[in-house]
Design a protein around this motif. Structure first.
Motif, PDB file in Angstrom:
ATOM      1  N   MET A   1      54.648  24.358  28.034  1.00 49.36           N
ATOM      2  CA  MET A   1      54.085  25.507  28.652  1.00 49.36           C
ATOM      3  C   MET A   1      53.170  26.214  27.770  1.00 49.36           C
ATOM      4  O   MET A   1      52.041  26.371  28.239  1.00 49.36           O
ATOM      5  CB  MET A   1      54.918  26.485  29.000  1.00 49.36           C
ATOM      6  N   THR A   2      53.559  26.478  26.385  1.00 52.39           N
ATOM      7  CA  THR A   2      52.495  27.156  25.549  1.00 52.39           C
ATOM      8  C   THR A   2      52.690  26.274  24.374  1.00 52.39           C
ATOM      9  O   THR A   2      53.533  25.434  24.158  1.00 52.39           O
ATOM     10  CB  THR A   2      52.926  28.589  25.411  1.00 52.39           C
ATOM     11  N   GLU A   3      51.959  26.829  23.235  1.00 44.81           N
ATOM     12  CA  GLU A   3      51.706  26.021  21.954  1.00 44.81           C
ATOM     13  C   GLU A   3      52.915  26.515  21.208  1.00 44.81           C
ATOM     14  O   GLU A   3      53.639  27.615  21.495  1.00 44.81           O
ATOM     15  CB  GLU A   3      50.438  26.380  21.257  1.00 44.81           C
ATOM     16  N   PRO A   4      53.439  25.654  20.299  1.00 43.97           N
ATOM     17  CA  PRO A   4      54.583  25.884  19.341  1.00 43.97           C
ATOM     18  C   PRO A   4      54.208  27.325  18.757  1.00 43.97           C
ATOM     19  O   PRO A   4      53.099  27.449  18.323  1.00 43.97           O
ATOM     20  CB  PRO A   4      54.786  24.897  18.583  1.00 43.97           C
ATOM     21  N   LEU A   5      55.055  28.018  18.555  1.00 41.94           N
ATOM     22  CA  LEU A   5      55.026  29.301  17.599  1.00 41.94           C
ATOM     23  C   LEU A   5      54.698  28.888  16.343  1.00 41.94           C
ATOM     24  O   LEU A   5      55.428  27.945  15.733  1.00 41.94           O
ATOM     25  CB  LEU A   5      56.290  30.228  17.617  1.00 41.94           C
ATOM     26  N   LYS A   6      53.855  29.528  15.672  1.00 35.20           N
ATOM     27  CA  LYS A   6      53.321  29.184  14.363  1.00 35.20           C
ATOM     28  C   LYS A   6      53.681  30.385  13.379  1.00 35.20           C
ATOM     29  O   LYS A   6      52.707  31.166  12.835  1.00 35.20           O
ATOM     30  CB  LYS A   6      51.834  28.981  14.287  1.00 35.20           C
ATOM     31  N   ALA A  45      61.517  35.296  19.528  1.00 33.28           N
ATOM     32  CA  ALA A  45      60.016  34.970  19.011  1.00 33.28           C
ATOM     33  C   ALA A  45      59.434  34.692  20.277  1.00 33.28           C
ATOM     34  O   ALA A  45      58.271  35.280  20.446  1.00 33.28           O
ATOM     35  CB  ALA A  45      59.859  34.062  18.006  1.00 33.28           C
ATOM     36  N   ARG A  46      59.745  33.951  21.058  1.00 29.56           N
ATOM     37  CA  ARG A  46      59.030  33.341  22.119  1.00 29.56           C
ATOM     38  C   ARG A  46      58.893  34.857  23.403  1.00 29.56           C
ATOM     39  O   ARG A  46      57.945  35.265  23.801  1.00 29.56           O
ATOM     40  CB  ARG A  46      59.747  32.321  23.106  1.00 29.56           C
ATOM     41  N   ALA A  47      59.964  35.280  23.567  1.00 32.46           N
ATOM     42  CA  ALA A  47      60.109  36.759  24.001  1.00 32.46           C
ATOM     43  C   ALA A  47      59.052  37.777  23.643  1.00 32.46           C
ATOM     44  O   ALA A  47      58.421  38.169  24.484  1.00 32.46           O
ATOM     45  CB  ALA A  47      61.388  37.282  24.433  1.00 32.46           C
ATOM     46  N   ALA A  48      58.944  37.795  22.302  1.00 32.93           N
ATOM     47  CA  ALA A  48      58.218  38.802  21.870  1.00 32.93           C
ATOM     48  C   ALA A  48      56.480  38.433  22.158  1.00 32.93           C
ATOM     49  O   ALA A  48      55.729  39.329  21.909  1.00 32.93           O
ATOM     50  CB  ALA A  48      58.486  39.038  20.410  1.00 32.93           C
ATOM     51  N   SER A  49      56.328  37.324  22.185  1.00 27.17           N
ATOM     52  CA  SER A  49      54.998  36.664  22.381  1.00 27.17           C
ATOM     53  C   SER A  49      54.340  37.217  23.689  1.00 27.17           C
ATOM     54  O   SER A  49      53.242  37.479  23.675  1.00 27.17           O
ATOM     55  CB  SER A  49      54.890  35.212  22.347  1.00 27.17           C
ATOM     56  N   ALA A  55      63.017  26.417  28.468  1.00 28.84           N
ATOM     57  CA  ALA A  55      63.838  25.807  27.574  1.00 28.84           C
ATOM     58  C   ALA A  55      63.033  24.452  26.582  1.00 28.84           C
ATOM     59  O   ALA A  55      63.110  24.309  25.455  1.00 28.84           O
ATOM     60  CB  ALA A  55      64.794  25.148  28.205  1.00 28.84           C
ATOM     61  N   ASP A  56      61.959  23.964  27.496  1.00 30.47           N
ATOM     62  CA  ASP A  56      60.950  22.977  26.886  1.00 30.47           C
ATOM     63  C   ASP A  56      60.472  23.671  25.708  1.00 30.47           C
ATOM     64  O   ASP A  56      59.948  22.574  24.863  1.00 30.47           O
ATOM     65  CB  ASP A  56      60.296  22.181  27.868  1.00 30.47           C
ATOM     66  N   ASP A  57      59.903  24.640  25.846  1.00 28.94           N
ATOM     67  CA  ASP A  57      58.966  25.376  24.950  1.00 28.94           C
ATOM     68  C   ASP A  57      60.067  25.482  23.727  1.00 28.94           C
ATOM     69  O   ASP A  57      59.543  25.419  22.669  1.00 28.94           O
ATOM     70  CB  ASP A  57      58.593  26.341  25.329  1.00 28.94           C
ATOM     71  N   LEU A  58      61.176  25.872  23.801  1.00 24.23           N
ATOM     72  CA  LEU A  58      62.040  26.348  22.556  1.00 24.23           C
ATOM     73  C   LEU A  58      62.431  24.795  22.000  1.00 24.23           C
ATOM     74  O   LEU A  58      62.366  24.807  20.673  1.00 24.23           O
ATOM     75  CB  LEU A  58      63.535  26.719  23.195  1.00 24.23           C
ATOM     76  N   ARG A  59      62.353  23.882  22.815  1.00 23.32           N
ATOM     77  CA  ARG A  59      62.480  22.547  21.964  1.00 23.32           C
ATOM     78  C   ARG A  59      61.357  22.139  21.376  1.00 23.32           C
ATOM     79  O   ARG A  59      61.547  21.624  20.094  1.00 23.32           O
ATOM     80  CB  ARG A  59      62.693  21.199  23.148  1.00 23.32           C
ATOM     81  N   GLN A  60      60.153  22.530  21.926  1.00 15.99           N
ATOM     82  CA  GLN A  60      59.046  22.067  21.244  1.00 15.99           C
ATOM     83  C   GLN A  60      58.711  22.862  19.898  1.00 15.99           C
ATOM     84  O   GLN A  60      57.981  22.346  18.980  1.00 15.99           O
ATOM     85  CB  GLN A  60      57.876  22.469  21.925  1.00 15.99           C
ATOM     86  N   ARG A  95      60.775  16.918  30.722  1.00 16.53           N
ATOM     87  CA  ARG A  95      61.450  15.874  30.242  1.00 16.53           C
ATOM     88  C   ARG A  95      62.054  14.725  31.155  1.00 16.53           C
ATOM     89  O   ARG A  95      62.332  15.014  32.319  1.00 16.53           O
ATOM     90  CB  ARG A  95      62.908  16.672  29.757  1.00 16.53           C
ATOM     91  N   ALA A  96      61.917  13.535  30.786  1.00 16.72           N
ATOM     92  CA  ALA A  96      62.242  12.586  31.504  1.00 16.72           C
ATOM     93  C   ALA A  96      63.628  12.324  32.093  1.00 16.72           C
ATOM     94  O   ALA A  96      64.005  12.067  33.129  1.00 16.72           O
ATOM     95  CB  ALA A  96      61.869  11.087  30.720  1.00 16.72           C
ATOM     96  N   GLN A  97      64.578  12.858  30.981  1.00 16.75           N
ATOM     97  CA  GLN A  97      65.903  13.050  31.485  1.00 16.75           C
ATOM     98  C   GLN A  97      66.172  13.859  32.600  1.00 16.75           C
ATOM     99  O   GLN A  97      67.265  13.787  33.386  1.00 16.75           O
ATOM    100  CB  GLN A  97      66.738  13.537  30.269  1.00 16.75           C
ATOM    101  N   ARG A  98      65.407  14.888  32.787  1.00 12.99           N
ATOM    102  CA  ARG A  98      65.529  15.653  33.991  1.00 12.99           C
ATOM    103  C   ARG A  98      65.019  15.221  35.185  1.00 12.99           C
ATOM    104  O   ARG A  98      65.282  15.894  36.394  1.00 12.99           O
ATOM    105  CB  ARG A  98      64.796  17.117  33.567  1.00 12.99           C
ATOM    106  N   ARG A  99      64.239  14.362  35.188  1.00 10.07           N
ATOM    107  CA  ARG A  99      63.449  13.490  36.401  1.00 10.07           C
ATOM    108  C   ARG A  99      62.941  14.676  37.263  1.00 10.07           C
ATOM    109  O   ARG A  99      62.994  14.525  38.341  1.00 10.07           O
ATOM    110  CB  ARG A  99      64.859  12.990  37.151  1.00 10.07           C
ATOM    111  N   GLY A 100      61.934  15.336  36.747  1.00  8.15           N
ATOM    112  CA  GLY A 100      61.402  16.363  37.456  1.00  8.15           C
ATOM    113  C   GLY A 100      62.208  17.534  38.164  1.00  8.15           C
ATOM    114  O   GLY A 100      61.449  18.063  39.047  1.00  8.15           O
TER     115      GLY A 100
END
Length: 116
Positions: A1-6, A45-49, A55-60, A95-100
């Motif tokens: 969804m968004t760029e990884p937090l830096k 950190a994501r919430a504060a942004s 969840a995919d963004d947290l993985r990223q 994620r491919a595992q989630r099959r959309g």
């Protein structure tokens, strides 16, 4: 969804916590503790942004998989109950595992976050 937090904050907190953790727990107990701590830090950190995230963004952002997949739901449910995040929609998972299948989209409430 968004760029990884830096941010150096997430890495710094992780490093500091690792130094003080005692690492005397073995196996899954340590994995669970570290995953939960890391998940709360990254989610805060994501919430504060103020930007929407999944969840995919947290993985990223570098969060690995928990020992039990149900921990993802518990993480977001706890943050929602504490008023840190609110659901703003759904989208198909990348994620491919989630099959959309559908994945909830979250956003922080007023940039506030719980201390992890």
């Amino acid at each position: 969804m968004t760029e990884p937090l830096k941010t150096k904050t997430v890495a710094a907190v992780r490093e500091h916590d690792d130094d003080l953790s005692g690492n005397h727990l073995g196996g899954n107990a340590m994995h669970e503790t570290n995953w939960q701590r890391d998940a709360e830090i990254i989610l805060a950190a994501r919430a504060a942004s103020g930007l929407p995230f999944t969840a995919d963004d947290l993985r990223q952002d570098g969060l690995g998989e928990p020992d039990k997949p149900a921990r993802w739901g518990n993480l977001f449910l706890q943050a929602q109950r504490e008023g840190v995040i609110v659901s703003v929609g759904v989208l198909n998972s990348r994620r491919a595992q989630r099959r959309g299948s559908l994945s909830r989209v979250w956003v922080g409430t007023h940039g506030e976050a719980v201390a992890a």
